[in-house]
Design a protein around this motif. Structure first.
Motif, PDB file in Angstrom:
ATOM      1  N   ILE A  71     -53.253  45.389  76.730  1.00 17.53           N
ATOM      2  CA  ILE A  71     -52.983  44.108  77.080  1.00 17.53           C
ATOM      3  C   ILE A  71     -53.067  43.770  78.678  1.00 17.53           C
ATOM      4  CG2 ILE A  71     -51.303  42.089  76.575  1.00 17.53           C
ATOM      5  CD1 ILE A  71     -49.812  44.050  74.721  1.00 17.53           C
ATOM      6  N   ALA A  72     -53.701  42.885  78.877  1.00 16.90           N
ATOM      7  CA  ALA A  72     -53.949  42.451  80.143  1.00 16.90           C
ATOM      8  C   ALA A  72     -52.652  41.758  80.982  1.00 16.90           C
ATOM      9  CB  ALA A  72     -55.068  41.496  80.605  1.00 16.90           C
ATOM     10  N   LEU A  73     -52.529  42.009  82.193  1.00 15.42           N
ATOM     11  CA  LEU A  73     -51.562  41.349  82.962  1.00 15.42           C
ATOM     12  C   LEU A  73     -52.169  40.101  83.503  1.00 15.42           C
ATOM     13  CD1 LEU A  73     -49.451  44.037  84.820  1.00 15.42           C
ATOM     14  CD2 LEU A  73     -49.439  43.338  82.534  1.00 15.42           C
ATOM     15  N   ALA A  74     -51.400  38.906  83.501  1.00 15.96           N
ATOM     16  CA  ALA A  74     -52.118  37.675  83.938  1.00 15.96           C
ATOM     17  C   ALA A  74     -52.031  37.447  85.323  1.00 15.96           C
ATOM     18  CB  ALA A  74     -51.595  36.575  83.103  1.00 15.96           C
ATOM     19  N   LYS A  75     -50.622  37.603  85.757  1.00 15.99           N
ATOM     20  CA  LYS A  75     -50.275  37.475  87.301  1.00 15.99           C
ATOM     21  C   LYS A  75     -49.000  37.961  87.591  1.00 15.99           C
ATOM     22  CE  LYS A  75     -47.914  33.026  85.919  1.00 15.99           C
ATOM     23  NZ  LYS A  75     -48.029  31.505  86.111  1.00 15.99           N
ATOM     24  N   GLY A  76     -48.620  37.860  88.886  1.00 12.21           N
ATOM     25  CA  GLY A  76     -47.412  38.649  89.319  1.00 12.21           C
ATOM     26  C   GLY A  76     -47.084  39.058  90.536  1.00 12.21           C
ATOM     27  N   THR A  77     -46.062  39.152  91.068  1.00 16.63           N
ATOM     28  CA  THR A  77     -46.072  39.844  92.527  1.00 16.63           C
ATOM     29  C   THR A  77     -44.840  40.677  92.599  1.00 16.63           C
ATOM     30  OG1 THR A  77     -43.875  38.283  92.886  1.00 16.63           O
ATOM     31  CG2 THR A  77     -46.278  37.319  93.614  1.00 16.63           C
ATOM     32  N   VAL A  78     -45.108  41.816  93.485  1.00 18.78           N
ATOM     33  CA  VAL A  78     -44.274  42.781  93.739  1.00 18.78           C
ATOM     34  C   VAL A  78     -44.080  42.745  95.239  1.00 18.78           C
ATOM     35  CG1 VAL A  78     -44.792  44.140  91.774  1.00 18.78           C
ATOM     36  CG2 VAL A  78     -45.967  44.463  93.978  1.00 18.78           C
ATOM     37  N   GLU A  79     -42.590  43.222  95.620  1.00 18.69           N
ATOM     38  CA  GLU A  79     -42.333  43.105  96.975  1.00 18.69           C
ATOM     39  C   GLU A  79     -41.675  44.257  97.267  1.00 18.69           C
ATOM     40  OE1 GLU A  79     -42.386  39.582  94.864  1.00 18.69           O
ATOM     41  OE2 GLU A  79     -40.717  40.866  94.743  1.00 18.69           O
TER      42      GLU A  79
END
Length: 223
Positions: A71-79
């Motif tokens: 399953i693909a990841l569509a978007k996101g952020t990590v800090e």
């Protein structure tokens, strides 16, 4: 006779160990109540998830075999802060569910069933038309037995539960990668009930295991 008895005992012990290992759950998660999501500190360095390089691999099992997919990841952020993972979240595109162990019509049929396509099949598995995305939001980063444990709220089919899994996180200049170990969730906690013998009776050997094995592979670039 004594030798034969010992041989039979050894064979029995081996089979017992083999069956035990085969049924072992990999990093089984305990789904608990959702927790407060970590807010990124002001000094955090932000990285944007690269969808083309990020996905979740899955394995579903039943008595007669198993199926695998992604399953693909569509978007996101990590800090990050001081070079370590601090917080983050990502959105999972449920419409990209792909089966990797089948081809042709069988592949298309199973993918459609998982997405909820077909009359009266909408809610068998993930009902993508109603719930097109899932989400994971980090609630904690801890160290356990020398491993980095990522804790977070997994929201799927409208249900939000907190889980944790072991992962390797590498920060290299403008890129950060997160590779989880294979971990196990109980799909029925999120209402994915089709073929579950813990939900339905008289399935015989036609059931599908409640457990799904997952592996997160995420890459993000500095914003």
């Amino acid at each position: 006779m004594k030798t034969n008895v010992l041989s039979l005992f050894a064979i029995g012990a081996f089979l017992s160990i083999a069956v035990s290992c085969k049924g072992e759950k990999k990093n089984e998660t305990e789904a608990t109540a959702a927790e407060e999501v970590i807010e990124a500190p002001a000094a955090a360095v932000v990285y944007n998830v690269v969808p083309a390089q990020s996905s979740i691999s899955w394995t579903g099992k039943k008595p007669t075999g198993e199926h695998t997919g992604t399953i693909a990841l569509a978007k996101g952020t990590v800090e990050t802060k001081d070079g370590g993972l601090e917080s983050g979240s990502f959105t999972i595109d449920m419409g990209t569910i792909t089966v990797t162990d089948l081809e042709g019509d069988e592949k298309a049929s199973l993918e459609g069933h998982l997405k909820g396509q077909g009359e009266n099949k909408e809610d068998h598995f993930f009902n993508v038309a109603k719930f097109p995305t899932a989400q994971f939001q980090i609630t904690g980063i801890t160290e356990e037995n020398g491993k980095t444990m990522v804790e977070g709220n997994l929201t799927m089919k409208g249900t939000e539960k907190n889980i944790s899994f072991p992962a390797t996180v590498n920060v290299n200049g403008d890129t950060i990668t997160l590779e989880s170990e294979v971990f196990t969730i109980d799909r029925t906690i999120w209402g994915v009930n089709y073929g579950s013998k813990s939900v339905f009776e008289n399935l015989g050997d036609k059931f599908i295991n409640d457990d799904i094995e997952l592996k997160v592979s995420l890459q993000a670039s500095k914003a």
